[in-house]
Structure formats: C-alpha cells, structure tokens
Design an enzyme around this catalytic site. Structure first.
Site, mmCIF file in Angstrom:
data_model
loop_
_atom_site.group_PDB
_atom_site.id
_atom_site.type_symbol
_atom_site.label_atom_id
_atom_site.label_comp_id
_atom_site.label_asym_id
_atom_site.label_seq_id
_atom_site.Cartn_x
_atom_site.Cartn_y
_atom_site.Cartn_z
ATOM 1 N N ASP A 66 25.858 35.382 44.504
ATOM 2 C CA ASP A 66 27.151 35.513 44.930
ATOM 3 C C ASP A 66 27.488 37.056 45.618
ATOM 4 O O ASP A 66 26.800 37.792 46.005
ATOM 5 C CB ASP A 66 28.186 35.756 43.323
ATOM 6 C CG ASP A 66 27.510 36.312 42.575
ATOM 7 O OD1 ASP A 66 26.263 37.302 42.572
ATOM 8 O OD2 ASP A 66 27.892 36.485 41.146
ATOM 9 N N ASN A 135 31.569 37.122 28.960
ATOM 10 C CA ASN A 135 32.539 35.949 28.796
ATOM 11 C C ASN A 135 31.891 34.675 29.275
ATOM 12 O O ASN A 135 32.391 33.614 29.097
ATOM 13 C CB ASN A 135 33.801 35.980 29.783
ATOM 14 C CG ASN A 135 33.689 36.198 31.122
ATOM 15 O OD1 ASN A 135 32.383 35.850 31.450
ATOM 16 N ND2 ASN A 135 34.620 36.348 31.841
ATOM 17 N N HIS A 137 30.209 33.898 32.044
ATOM 18 C CA HIS A 137 30.148 33.403 33.209
ATOM 19 C C HIS A 137 28.758 33.508 33.893
ATOM 20 O O HIS A 137 27.753 34.374 33.233
ATOM 21 C CB HIS A 137 30.907 34.174 34.324
ATOM 22 C CG HIS A 137 30.817 35.599 34.488
ATOM 23 N ND1 HIS A 137 31.875 36.720 34.509
ATOM 24 C CD2 HIS A 137 29.723 36.174 35.040
ATOM 25 C CE1 HIS A 137 31.083 37.924 34.836
ATOM 26 N NE2 HIS A 137 29.731 37.459 35.277
ATOM 27 N N GLU A 142 33.463 31.858 36.566
ATOM 28 C CA GLU A 142 34.385 32.351 35.410
ATOM 29 C C GLU A 142 34.853 31.402 34.313
ATOM 30 O O GLU A 142 34.775 30.199 34.971
ATOM 31 C CB GLU A 142 35.680 33.119 35.702
ATOM 32 C CG GLU A 142 35.497 34.319 36.904
ATOM 33 C CD GLU A 142 35.084 35.527 35.731
ATOM 34 O OE1 GLU A 142 34.610 35.619 34.578
ATOM 35 O OE2 GLU A 142 35.338 36.518 36.243
HETATM 36 C C1 GLP Z 1 28.153 40.068 37.555
HETATM 37 C C2 GLP Z 1 27.332 38.997 38.373
HETATM 38 C C3 GLP Z 1 26.741 38.187 37.558
HETATM 39 C C4 GLP Z 1 25.866 38.671 36.300
HETATM 40 C C5 GLP Z 1 26.956 39.408 35.521
HETATM 41 C C6 GLP Z 1 26.317 40.367 34.505
HETATM 42 O O1 GLP Z 1 29.446 39.623 37.132
HETATM 43 N N1 GLP Z 1 28.113 38.548 39.366
HETATM 44 O O2 GLP Z 1 25.840 37.464 38.267
HETATM 45 O O3 GLP Z 1 25.148 37.974 35.779
HETATM 46 O O4 GLP Z 1 27.581 40.619 36.371
HETATM 47 O O5 GLP Z 1 25.917 41.622 34.772
HETATM 48 P P1 GLP Z 1 24.947 42.629 34.035
HETATM 49 O O6 GLP Z 1 23.730 42.004 34.343
HETATM 50 O O7 GLP Z 1 25.100 43.898 34.764
HETATM 51 O O8 GLP Z 1 25.219 42.540 32.617
#
Ligand code: GLP
Length: 240
Positions: A66, A135, A137, A142
C-alpha cells in the site's frame, strides 16, 4: 493456518527473517510481497544482516501492499521512503523490480488498475509478509472491505489515521486516502506470513484466528488461505 508464538518481538523478527532467508536461498528469483509499519522493521534489519553475509536479492521482484494518496515517494512518511530506508537501500535489489503504488499518481484509479496488471505480469506473489491493524485490517483493507477486491483506493478510518499519526507532525497531515492491494490480491499469494507484536494486537489476532470469517475483521479471511503462518509474540497471542 499455523500459529507460532514467540517470546518477544526480537524472536518474532528472527523467525520471520529465517523464513524469508530460506525462501530466497531456495528460490533466488522470486516475487515478494512486502509490508510497512513498525512490525516488520526487525525482520528487515535481520534480512539486511543476512544480505551483508551474502544473501542475494538481485533476482527479487517486490510488490508493496500500500501507499498513502497524496504523498510523493520522497516524503518521509511515504511507504516508498520507509522501504528505501529499511530495506531497499540496504540490499542489492534491482530498483527496476521494486513496485509500490504511486501515491502521487494523477489518476489513482488508473494507478490501481496498472498495479494489478503489473502484479499479474510478474506471475503473482510467492511469499507475502503482512502486519495487522488493531481493527484487523491487512494492507489498508479496512473493516467492511469485500473479500473480492483487487488493488483499490481506500478511505482510511479515523482509528487507522490516529494509529499512524505518530509518523507525521500532526494528525491533520495524515492522508485520508490510500491505495491498497485488495484482499483478493493478497489471498492469491502462494504463501503468507502475518506478524504481530504487542498487547494492542491481541484482540485483532484472536478475532482473526478464532472469530467468524467476516469482512468486518479483514484478517479473518486468512483462515481460508491454504498456506499461512501467524508469527506472533506472547503479548499479541494473549487471547488465544
Ligand atoms: C498500517 C499499514 C499496514 C500495517 C498496519 C500495522 O496501517 N498499512 O500494512 O500492517 O499499519 O502497523 P504497525 O506494524 O505499525 O502496527
């Protein structure tokens, strides 16, 4: 689904890095699906160490999950910048084989279609790493995202923008939209490794592993994947 519970973040990162190392040693010409966020940083650091010791990335093609819409690749909070800093700038991957959605594209919808085409042309993803949002995702898919979506434009939820505000000067600077590989694109990966660390992920992990398979908790779709491993530390596995 296989679940590996590790003592802590470092051990989670080690187990994940070893999966990638072994995969690359066996199949140097490969397509990797890569993720951003804090969670995979430790794994990337270990892969950089393995590269210094000889692990070869020269035949790797990579697709990132992404990117924020509105951020060019040289913006420090863009995912392109993150990947350069954490991995791409530190290993011998060919820059021509690095694919990340272009958040600065004039026509984001066309960029989504092109990205999906590039993914197909590369033959799909051999090994995909995922993090998970609090959440549930995956990528930026989402809650509520239909399971049959391919790469698409998403509107970020308030909770995701708050969770990611730490990478920006203020919450107002967090983009409202992103481009994300869809659930269908992710599910086509031949092997998936999901990483999670810390107590704030425990609820999402419990739902993803034991809850109903529902778009309400996007990661629950992984219960349907034939080759997926969750590598989580004890804190993230607390509710299992
Ligand atoms: C973002 C990314 C996801 C990631 C998520 C969790 O929203 N788009 O790909 O898995 O955050 O992030 P973190 O690893 O910092 O908790």
């Amino acid at each position: 689904m296989e679940i590996i519970v590790t003592k802590n973040y470092d051990e989670m990162s080690q187990v994940a890095a070893d999966i990638f190392r072994k995969h690359l040693e066996k199949q140097p010409k490969t397509v990797l699906g890569l993720a951003t966020g804090s969670t995979p940083i430790g794994m990337y650091q270990k892969l950089v160490e393995y590269h210094k010791a000889g692990l070869d990335f020269s035949q790797v093609t990579s697709f990132n999950l992404d990117e924020y819409i509105g951020l060019a690749g040289d913006h420090p909070a863009s995912y392109r910048y993150f990947m350069e800093e954490q991995l791409f700038g530190l290993v011998n991957i060919n820059p021509e084989n690095i694919f990340i959605p272009n958040g600065a594209a004039e026509d984001p919808e066309a960029e989504c279609r092109d990205y999906e085409k590039r993914l197909r042309a590369a033959g799909g993803i051999d090994l995909q790493v995922l993090g998970i949002g609090t959440n549930g995702h995956i990528g930026f898919n989402e809650p509520g995202t239909p399971f049959d979506t391919t790469t698409h434009v998403v509107e970020l939820t308030a909770s995701t923008r708050e969770a990611n505000a730490r990478f920006f000067d203020s919450i107002d600077e967090v983009p409202t939209h992103a481009i994300s590989m869809g659930i269908k694109s992710i599910m086509k990966a031949r092997r998936i490794v999901l990483l999670a660390s810390g107590e704030n992920k425990a609820e999402a992990i419990a739902q993803a592993v034991k809850g109903p398979i529902t778009p309400g908790l996007p990661a629950s779709v992984l219960q349907l994947h034939p080759n997926v491993q969750f590598i989580i530390d004890e804190a993230a596995g607390r509710l299992l």
